[in-house]
Design a protein around this motif. Structure first.
Motif, PDB file in Angstrom:
ATOM      1  N   GLU A   1       0.840  -1.200   0.000  1.00 44.64           N
ATOM      2  CA  GLU A   1       0.000   0.000   0.000  1.00 44.64           C
ATOM      3  C   GLU A   1       0.877   1.253   0.000  1.00 44.64           C
ATOM      4  O   GLU A   1       1.845   1.344   0.755  1.00 44.64           O
ATOM      5  CB  GLU A   1      -0.908  -0.007   1.223  1.00 44.64           C
ATOM      6  CG  GLU A   1      -1.929   1.111   1.254  1.00 44.64           C
ATOM      7  CD  GLU A   1      -2.905   0.931   2.405  1.00 44.64           C
ATOM      8  OE1 GLU A   1      -3.910   0.201   2.228  1.00 44.64           O
ATOM      9  OE2 GLU A   1      -2.647   1.491   3.487  1.00 44.64           O
ATOM     10  N   VAL A   2       0.517   2.229  -0.826  1.00 39.99           N
ATOM     11  CA  VAL A   2       1.269   3.478  -0.884  1.00 39.99           C
ATOM     12  C   VAL A   2       0.917   4.341   0.333  1.00 39.99           C
ATOM     13  O   VAL A   2      -0.265   4.524   0.646  1.00 39.99           O
ATOM     14  CB  VAL A   2       0.968   4.244  -2.179  1.00 39.99           C
ATOM     15  CG1 VAL A   2       1.758   5.554  -2.219  1.00 39.99           C
ATOM     16  CG2 VAL A   2       1.305   3.395  -3.396  1.00 39.99           C
ATOM     17  N   ALA A   3       1.937   4.854   1.005  1.00 38.08           N
ATOM     18  CA  ALA A   3       1.735   5.700   2.178  1.00 38.08           C
ATOM     19  C   ALA A   3       2.556   6.978   2.033  1.00 38.08           C
ATOM     20  O   ALA A   3       3.578   7.004   1.341  1.00 38.08           O
ATOM     21  CB  ALA A   3       2.137   4.959   3.456  1.00 38.08           C
ATOM     22  N   ARG A   4       2.106   8.025   2.682  1.00 35.93           N
ATOM     23  CA  ARG A   4       2.819   9.298   2.675  1.00 35.93           C
ATOM     24  C   ARG A   4       3.688   9.394   3.932  1.00 35.93           C
ATOM     25  O   ARG A   4       3.246   9.052   5.034  1.00 35.93           O
ATOM     26  CB  ARG A   4       1.841  10.471   2.639  1.00 35.93           C
ATOM     27  CG  ARG A   4       2.500  11.839   2.595  1.00 35.93           C
ATOM     28  CD  ARG A   4       1.456  12.943   2.663  1.00 35.93           C
ATOM     29  NE  ARG A   4       2.077  14.264   2.645  1.00 35.93           N
ATOM     30  CZ  ARG A   4       2.578  14.869   3.723  1.00 35.93           C
ATOM     31  NH1 ARG A   4       2.531  14.258   4.928  1.00 35.93           N
ATOM     32  NH2 ARG A   4       3.112  16.084   3.618  1.00 35.93           N
ATOM     33  N   TYR A   5       4.903   9.892   3.771  1.00 38.47           N
ATOM     34  CA  TYR A   5       5.845  10.011   4.877  1.00 38.47           C
ATOM     35  C   TYR A   5       6.452  11.407   4.894  1.00 38.47           C
ATOM     36  O   TYR A   5       6.530  12.088   3.868  1.00 38.47           O
ATOM     37  CB  TYR A   5       6.988   8.992   4.744  1.00 38.47           C
ATOM     38  CG  TYR A   5       6.554   7.547   4.786  1.00 38.47           C
ATOM     39  CD1 TYR A   5       6.475   6.863   5.986  1.00 38.47           C
ATOM     40  CD2 TYR A   5       6.241   6.879   3.608  1.00 38.47           C
ATOM     41  CE1 TYR A   5       6.093   5.528   6.026  1.00 38.47           C
ATOM     42  CE2 TYR A   5       5.856   5.545   3.636  1.00 38.47           C
ATOM     43  CZ  TYR A   5       5.782   4.881   4.845  1.00 38.47           C
ATOM     44  OH  TYR A   5       5.400   3.564   4.877  1.00 38.47           O
ATOM     45  N   GLU A   6       6.910  11.797   6.069  1.00 38.51           N
ATOM     46  CA  GLU A   6       7.720  13.003   6.225  1.00 38.51           C
ATOM     47  C   GLU A   6       8.983  12.645   6.992  1.00 38.51           C
ATOM     48  O   GLU A   6       8.932  11.893   7.959  1.00 38.51           O
ATOM     49  CB  GLU A   6       6.968  14.099   6.985  1.00 38.51           C
ATOM     50  CG  GLU A   6       5.891  14.796   6.204  1.00 38.51           C
ATOM     51  CD  GLU A   6       5.364  16.027   6.932  1.00 38.51           C
ATOM     52  OE1 GLU A   6       5.943  16.393   7.982  1.00 38.51           O
ATOM     53  OE2 GLU A   6       4.380  16.619   6.455  1.00 38.51           O
ATOM     54  N   ILE A   7      10.093  13.177   6.547  1.00 39.85           N
ATOM     55  CA  ILE A   7      11.350  13.074   7.283  1.00 39.85           C
ATOM     56  C   ILE A   7      11.813  14.476   7.610  1.00 39.85           C
ATOM     57  O   ILE A   7      12.003  15.311   6.714  1.00 39.85           O
ATOM     58  CB  ILE A   7      12.428  12.323   6.486  1.00 39.85           C
ATOM     59  CG1 ILE A   7      12.010  10.872   6.260  1.00 39.85           C
ATOM     60  CG2 ILE A   7      13.766  12.379   7.223  1.00 39.85           C
ATOM     61  CD1 ILE A   7      13.028  10.055   5.477  1.00 39.85           C
ATOM     62  N   ASP A   8      11.965  14.746   8.886  1.00 36.37           N
ATOM     63  CA  ASP A   8      12.418  16.041   9.380  1.00 36.37           C
ATOM     64  C   ASP A   8      13.944  16.047   9.367  1.00 36.37           C
ATOM     65  O   ASP A   8      14.582  15.265  10.068  1.00 36.37           O
ATOM     66  CB  ASP A   8      11.875  16.238  10.798  1.00 36.37           C
ATOM     67  CG  ASP A   8      12.271  17.567  11.412  1.00 36.37           C
ATOM     68  OD1 ASP A   8      13.034  18.322  10.781  1.00 36.37           O
ATOM     69  OD2 ASP A   8      11.826  17.848  12.539  1.00 36.37           O
ATOM     70  N   LEU A   9      14.542  16.920   8.580  1.00 34.84           N
ATOM     71  CA  LEU A   9      16.000  17.017   8.496  1.00 34.84           C
ATOM     72  C   LEU A   9      16.568  18.093   9.407  1.00 34.84           C
ATOM     73  O   LEU A   9      17.767  18.366   9.378  1.00 34.84           O
ATOM     74  CB  LEU A   9      16.426  17.275   7.050  1.00 34.84           C
ATOM     75  CG  LEU A   9      16.090  16.157   6.058  1.00 34.84           C
ATOM     76  CD1 LEU A   9      16.560  16.530   4.665  1.00 34.84           C
ATOM     77  CD2 LEU A   9      16.717  14.836   6.488  1.00 34.84           C
ATOM     78  N   GLY A  10      15.718  18.698  10.224  1.00 30.55           N
ATOM     79  CA  GLY A  10      16.190  19.705  11.168  1.00 30.55           C
ATOM     80  C   GLY A  10      16.262  21.089  10.554  1.00 30.55           C
ATOM     81  O   GLY A  10      15.910  21.321   9.399  1.00 30.55           O
ATOM     82  N   HIS A  11      16.718  22.042  11.366  1.00 30.82           N
ATOM     83  CA  HIS A  11      16.883  23.417  10.925  1.00 30.82           C
ATOM     84  C   HIS A  11      18.280  23.597  10.332  1.00 30.82           C
ATOM     85  O   HIS A  11      19.271  23.106  10.881  1.00 30.82           O
ATOM     86  CB  HIS A  11      16.686  24.383  12.091  1.00 30.82           C
ATOM     87  CG  HIS A  11      15.265  24.492  12.532  1.00 30.82           C
ATOM     88  ND1 HIS A  11      14.516  25.633  12.366  1.00 30.82           N
ATOM     89  CD2 HIS A  11      14.440  23.590  13.134  1.00 30.82           C
ATOM     90  CE1 HIS A  11      13.297  25.443  12.844  1.00 30.82           C
ATOM     91  NE2 HIS A  11      13.227  24.204  13.321  1.00 30.82           N
TER      92      HIS A  11
END
Length: 605
Positions: free
Chosen positions: A527-537
């Motif tokens: 199943e296709v899912a949406r993701y976020e990766i936080d790379l910081g400031h």
């Protein structure tokens, strides 16, 4: 090749990295507080009186130990308190916390440096940050009543010594006037001891072992850490290492943002109750930047003292946030003006908000250093008001695997459907977190030769692109596993081919936490899912002739324990599965990196 053979093949290549990454955060935390430059003789303004092993009673009868420095004459004095689990007496070369304390005592302050509960000369049992709120309150109020204190207290310190300030402040000690919180941890599950929900294996083993007992536990020389890292289940890695570590077990058993971690988590109501001026210090390469920015955001959004919050952020790793900087980090070099006088920064803040001898604290709301442009910027808010979130889209012909693939980044969204990229993640053959001994500011090109690393690179910049703020990768992916990890980095590709890593950490998202750290939701395979990766400031300028690159993979060993792709409870899992990963970048399922762009300028400007 079998899993055992693959792991054996990694050992020679990874031996330095395994020890280096495991120790890097603990070493940085410890050395940061030990390397403040001693005051020059010409700056000394007062003879010093010292008191050692000052016993401070806590509400439960436990006594903590502090050493105190103050001018030999006069008084009472405004008081600075540092509370540390890394031992108030530690010395490194010519530098020590005693030297830092002496600097301020020479300038009219009393300075108390205290061993936290269960550490050094203090009684009781150490229990991470969980006791620091009440112990900090009791310490502040007891010190404020001593005849050598005038009753006004400010706190200071880096890393753990920054976080314990926030926890004490939340208890509202009446005598607390201000704080200088440097590189303070505070985003549980996305900083410590999990990052993006993934278990920070190397840090957890090394830091918890190092703080087990009253003194620093350093007798690990010659230990085969590879055999420890590959042991499963994770919950018994501490036994294999040679020590039963209750904190290690507790951390693993509390793998969501539950009541265990909520004791440390700050709410909007907590920030509304903090009416204190604070100098927030962090760095673009500071591993505890997530916490530092969390406290900044909370105070700016909710505190009645929002107009008395100040930020200082430089091109610094964790240790450098306290010692004033460095001219080199990984494969990066900085200009001499990137350095700051850390003690002078503290002194200016204390003289106004604690001692009251300075009419004002003459600093802007935020001072930040932009790497690449090699310039300091001043803003009346952070993030700056002129930042615009701008998308850079992933694309390829379906073969973004490795540096010789066809992965690209474009300012325009996909005009038509492009084929997805695929790779196989074998957790017994993980991608190293670093090509050398640290991922901070290093050239990641050697890692881009692997087929299980997707590489996306922009065209050369024809004008400088300056980013200041939080960087996020938003993407769509599918896998045949019930749980897996996705790992990403952003790099500045120099004209000579170096791809220098930016940001405070390698970005990670563990799929089971894609909807939040308060719950685990396994995947439906395929199943296709949406993701976020936080790379910081990040504060960085991609100069003309440079390119922007991101890489996507599924591991960062040994910093992160490789996801075994089973969906089983992480602490007790002993099975290993490979996962077939698909990254989409189509009209229906776009993937992009969102950059906080504040300026573009031509090379001649």
């Amino acid at each position: 090749m079998s899993g055992n053979d693959q792991r054996s093949a990694l050992r020679s290549r990874m031996s330095v990295l395994a020890l280096g990454l495991a120790a890097v955060m603990l070493a940085a935390i410890c050395t940061a507080i030990l390397t403040a430059p001693a005051a020059p003789a010409s700056a000394q303004t007062a003879e010093i009186k010292r008191m050692f092993d000052v016993r401070t009673p806590m509400r439960d009868g436990v006594e903590l130990s502090a050493d105190v420095w103050m001018p030999a004459e006069g008084g009472p004095f405004p008081t600075i308190i540092i509370r540390t689990p890394y031992l108030k007496t530690m010395v490194m070369g010519d530098f020590s916390l005693a030297g830092w304390a002496t600097y301020f005592a020479e300038r009219g302050y009393a300075v108390a440096i205290q061993d936290t509960r269960g550490r050094g000369d203090s009684d009781g049992e150490f229990d991470f940050f969980f006791q620091e709120g009440e112990d900090g309150y009791d310490t502040i109020e007891w010190m404020a009543t001593q005849p050598w204190s005038n009753g006004d207290v400010c706190t200071a310190g880096v890393s753990y010594l920054g976080t314990d300030q926030w926890l004490a402040a939340r208890e509202h000690p009446p005598s607390l006037r201000c704080m200088v919180a440097t590189a303070a941890a505070g985003r549980w599950m996305h900083e410590l001891p999990y990052y993006g929900g993934a278990w920070m294996m190397a840090w957890s083993l090394d830091w918890i072992n190092g703080t087990s007992g009253r003194n620093m536990q350093t007798n690990t020389a010659g230990m085969d850490m590879e055999s420890v890292y590959w042991h499963r289940p994770l919950i018994t890695q501490d036994d294999v290492m040679g020590r039963d570590m209750p904190l290690f077990n507790d951390f693993l058993e509390n793998s969501t943002m539950n009541e265990y971690w909520e004791r440390l988590h700050f709410t909007e109501e907590d920030f509304r109750g903090l009416d204190l001026p604070v100098l927030h210090v962090t760095g673009w390469f500071d591993g505890d930047q997530p916490g530092a920015m969390f406290y900044w955001d909370g105070m700016m959004a909710h505190s009645p003292a929002a107009d008395r919050q100040y930020m200082l952020a430089g091109p610094w790793g964790h240790a450098e946030t306290f010692i004033g900087g460095t001219l080199t980090l990984g494969d990066m070099e900085f200009e001499p003006h990137a350095l700051v006088d850390n003690e002078a920064e503290h002194l200016a803040f204390f003289d106004h908000y604690l001692k009251g001898t300075a009419d004002s604290y003459d600093q802007p709301r935020a001072r930040i250093y932009v790497v690449g442009a090699e310039e300091w910027r001043e803003f009346d808010r952070y993030p700056p008001a002129d930042v615009q979130a701008t998308s850079l889209y992933l694309s390829s012909g379906g073969n973004a695997n490795s540096i010789v693939g066809d992965g690209a980044l474009s300012w325009s969204p996909p005009a038509d459907d492009s084929p997805p990229d695929e790779f196989t993640f074998d957790p017994t053959r993980p991608v190293p977190a670093s090509a050398g001994t640290t991922f901070l500011g290093e050239d990641r090109t050697p890692l881009h030769r692997r087929d299980d690393v997707l590489v996306y690179t922009s065209e050369e910049m024809d004008e400088a692109v300056e980013i200041v703020g939080r960087v996020v990768i938003e993407f769509h992916a599918a896998t045949d596993a019930r749980d897996t990890d996705f790992v990403a980095s952003i790099m500045d590709v120099y004209p000579d081919g170096r791809a220098v890593n930016l940001g405070p950490n390698i970005g990670v998202v563990r799929a089971r936490y894609r909807h939040g750290f308060d719950r685990e939701e396994l995947l439906t395979p395929g199943e296709v899912a949406r993701y976020e990766i936080d790379l910081g400031h990040i504060g960085h300028s991609f100069e003309p002739g440079h390119r922007i690159r991101i890489d996507l993979t599924s591991s960062a060993y040994p910093a992160i324990a490789p996801n075994q792709n089973t969906g089983n409870p992480v602490a007790t899992d002993t099975e290993w599965n490979t996962a077939n990963q698909i990254i989409f970048h189509s009209l229906e399922y776009p993937s992009r990196i969102v950059l906080p762009i504040r300026a573009r300028r031509r090379a001649t400007e």
